[in-house]
Design a protein around this motif. Structure first.
Motif, PDB file in Angstrom:
ATOM      1  N   GLN A 114       0.519  -1.306  -0.288  1.00 39.99           N
ATOM      2  CA  GLN A 114      -0.354   0.196  -0.065  1.00 39.99           C
ATOM      3  C   GLN A 114       0.921   1.291  -0.226  1.00 39.99           C
ATOM      4  N   ASN A 146      -9.743  -4.747 -12.908  1.00 37.85           N
ATOM      5  CA  ASN A 146     -10.293  -4.495 -10.664  1.00 37.85           C
ATOM      6  C   ASN A 146     -11.927  -4.449 -11.496  1.00 37.85           C
ATOM      7  N   ASP A 195     -11.199  -8.721  -3.749  1.00 34.24           N
ATOM      8  CA  ASP A 195     -10.476  -9.264  -4.963  1.00 34.24           C
ATOM      9  C   ASP A 195     -10.384  -8.325  -5.010  1.00 34.24           C
ATOM     10  N   TYR A 196     -10.570  -6.996  -4.276  1.00 32.11           N
ATOM     11  CA  TYR A 196     -10.739  -5.202  -5.002  1.00 32.11           C
ATOM     12  C   TYR A 196     -11.155  -5.224  -6.469  1.00 32.11           C
ATOM     13  N   GLN A 197     -12.564  -5.941  -7.209  1.00 31.64           N
ATOM     14  CA  GLN A 197     -12.968  -5.714  -8.486  1.00 31.64           C
ATOM     15  C   GLN A 197     -14.020  -5.666  -8.131  1.00 31.64           C
ATOM     16  N   VAL A 226     -16.966  -3.294  -3.367  1.00 27.86           N
ATOM     17  CA  VAL A 226     -15.928  -4.358  -3.282  1.00 27.86           C
ATOM     18  C   VAL A 226     -15.917  -5.223  -2.455  1.00 27.86           C
ATOM     19  N   LEU A 257      -7.224  -0.111  -7.454  1.00 30.70           N
ATOM     20  CA  LEU A 257      -8.935   0.231  -7.224  1.00 30.70           C
ATOM     21  C   LEU A 257      -8.584   1.606  -7.421  1.00 30.70           C
ATOM     22  N   GLU A 258      -7.943   2.383  -5.818  1.00 29.01           N
ATOM     23  CA  GLU A 258      -8.049   3.334  -5.073  1.00 29.01           C
ATOM     24  C   GLU A 258      -7.084   4.741  -5.706  1.00 29.01           C
ATOM     25  N   LYS A 308      -5.122  -3.412  -4.854  1.00 28.18           N
ATOM     26  CA  LYS A 308      -6.035  -2.167  -4.081  1.00 28.18           C
ATOM     27  C   LYS A 308      -6.163  -0.806  -4.017  1.00 28.18           C
TER      28      LYS A 308
END
Length: 584
Positions: free
Chosen positions: A148, A393, A468-470, A465, A548-549, A545
């Motif tokens: 991250q 994503n 799996d961050y999808q 989500v 996606l962010e 992750k």
């Protein structure tokens, strides 16, 4: 601007001139080729040539920008020398050759990673969920896991961290053939030049089907626009399938076949288009050969712009707006310079050559053209950041029955256009009969607010989500639904607006300026997509992750900005409508 024979045709095809049918299918097959190729391009750059996000989206933005810049010249050449019909045929041939050239891409680039000056082989496990990358260190496979905070862990097979790398300590790259990169750039250059001859002039020919004041014009352009999206729908389903089954060459080859069909419809028209888009009268001699040779010589010039774009360095931190402008590629400077000169230049010409009413109508057109830049900057994330988002994503499963590929997600836009274009065409006609049709500036405002709302809808979906961050595919489909309705409020209306507000002597040039505004938007769209870039190794992200962010942060920002600008245009719309002097 009407053809001398326009009054001979009435109600031949769904209440419109019969020639609209041939132009409809000509544009449909041309867009089949264009959008089929476009659906593949960003992923072709990231997966076949293994360019990073920043390089791939920058090149994609530059290519789509040139595709819409060259119509400025192509429209002028048609007005002065070739005529619309010959321009369309020549452009179709060049574009088909460009798509065929893309079929020759060579071997897939080989990814590697550099850590502390030491180069390591990288292997990609595409079958793994979300993709997986491994550094090969003395025969040991170490999985690359992005963290991250931007650091990277190299994880051994037993799950232990073999090595922790600081942010920026690992640099990804790829061994790719300079020759095949050159071939790819030549192909893009051919398509860019060819599109300059084709795109503005097919729209101009549609405009000549209608006499001034014919209220069918808007609905006619909307039907024509449905043809664009019918071709887009078919190609964005079929070209990715062939590319997936047989290789990239098959997808690009199918796009080339579509382009050849488009050329054939004009070349073998059986006299049905006689009197439309003919060579301008009054020329002492035919200058066609000179124009064709000039177009061929323009291909290496476009190639040079692409090469310069790929080698342009980022601006120094803290250099400000002047530093950013100085760091722009030659293409960026050319685009913004041409736009900033063309808009006031044409208005100055209109002031001296036109009447007061004509000048005010041209001002209204130019104001709407500027707002058009904002719309397409955001809408055209479809082929770059939204395609990469779909690949990384988005859960691409359809009800658990089957899955589609990331390039195929672009077909949602075309599907919704085909579904709703007839509805919008009828809606505008019914409202016009009742005196309730929204003015063109109001339609533009709705479009801007709609494109912002689409991004915010996707951001909302991202809050749900799982691990799996999808995001579910239907959230992405919802974005395309909202964007498609917004598109129908601006694009066909905009094409019609140009033919109605422009002074007749420069309608082809003004059509070129319309596409120039989209060109500037495409370049800026590439910059926006670069802001949404995430770290990749071998074309795969290292942290889903964080990916996606990053996407959601960018999408939320541009969504709010678009809503605000749309509301601002809604406030200005009464003044702009006054300058339009009754044009609807």
């Amino acid at each position: 601007m009407a053809s001398p024979t326009a009054d001979k045709q009435d109600g031949g095809w769904f209440g419109h001139p019969s020639q609209l049918a041939r132009l409809f299918f000509t544009e449909m097959w041309e867009r089949f080729g264009f959008y089929g190729m476009r659906a593949l391009l960003t992923l072709y750059l990231t997966k076949h040539f293994v360019f990073g996000d920043r390089e791939a989206t920058g090149l994609y933005g530059g290519y789509t920008a040139l595709v819409y810049l060259t119509p400025l010249i192509g429209g002028y050449i048609a007005d002065q020398y070739l005529g619309s019909k010959r321009s369309v045929k020549f452009g179709a041939i060049l574009m088909a050759l460009g798509y065929f050239t893309l079929c020759f891409g060579g071997e897939t680039a080989r990814p590697y990673a550099v850590v502390d000056g030491q180069r390591y082989e990288v292997q990609i496990d595409a079958a793994a969920d979300g993709g997986a990358q491994y550094v090969i260190d003395q025969g040991q496979r170490l999985k690359i896991q992005g963290q991250q905070d931007g650091t990277i862990h190299l994880v051994a097979g037993d799950g232990s961290v073999a090595r922790a790398l600081d942010k920026g300590q690992l640099t990804a790259g790829a061994d790719r053939s300079p020759f095949y990169v050159m071939v790819m750039l030549i192909a893009l250059s051919m398509v860019s030049v060819g599109n300059g001859f084709f795109k503005p002039n097919i729209s101009t020919m549609v405009g000549t089907l209608y006499q001034p004041g014919d209220r069918r014009r808007d609905s006619g352009f909307t039907i024509f626009y449905m043809g664009i999206n019918l071709g887009s729908l078919l190609s964005q389903l079929l070209c990715p399938i062939l590319a997936d089954l047989y290789g990239w060459w098959a997808g690009f080859g199918l796009a080339a076949l579509g382009m050849l069909l488009s050329w054939a419809l004009i070349q073998f028209d059986g006299g049905r288009l006689d009197g439309y888009g003919e060579t301008p009268a009054g020329q002492e001699k035919d200058r066609g050969l000179v124009v064709y040779l000039g177009a061929i010589l323009a291909i290496p010039v476009i190639y040079f712009l692409f090469a310069n774009l790929m080698n342009t360095a980022e601006p120094e931190p803290g250099s400000g707006i002047l530093g950013y402008i100085a760091s722009l590629s030659l293409m960026g400077k050319l685009l913004f310079g041409t736009f900033l000169v063309s808009v006031p230049g044409i208005l100055i010409w209109s002031w001296f050559k036109g009447s007061r009413v004509e000048f005010q109508m041209m001002v209204a057109a130019m104001v709407l053209i500027v707002f058009n830049v904002v719309f397409w900057t955001l809408f055209e994330q479809a082929g770059s950041s939204l395609t990469l988002f779909a690949d990384r994503n988005t859960n691409l499963s359809v009800f658990g029955w089957f899955s589609i590929t990331a390039p195929q997600t672009q077909f949602f836009n075309a599907l919704f256009i085909v579904m709703f274009a007839p509805v919008m065409s009828v809606l505008w006609t019914v409202l016009a009969k009742r005196g309730m049709e929204p003015s063109i500036p109001v339609k533009f405002a709705f479009a801007l607010m709609g494109v912002g709302a689409g991004f915010l809808f996707l951001v909302w979906g991202a809050t749900m989500v799982g691990p799996d961050y999808q995001v579910g595919i239907w959230w992405l489909a919802g974005l395309y639904l909202i964007h498609s309705i917004a598109e129908l409020c601006i694009s066909p209306v905009g094409l019609s607006m140009i033919t109605k507000l422009s002074i007749a002597r420069v309608v082809g040039l003004m059509m070129g300026v319309w596409f120039l505004s989209i060109s500037v938007a495409q370049y800026v769209a590439g910059v926006v997509a670069q802001v949404a870039s995430v770290d990749t190794v071998g074309g795969q992200v290292t942290n889903l992750k964080l990916s996606l962010e990053t996407y959601m942060g960018v999408f939320e920002t541009i969504g709010m900005i678009s809503l605000g600008i749309g509301l601002g245009l809604l406030v200005l719309s009464p003044l702009i409508r006054k300058w339009m002097h009754g044009v609807q």
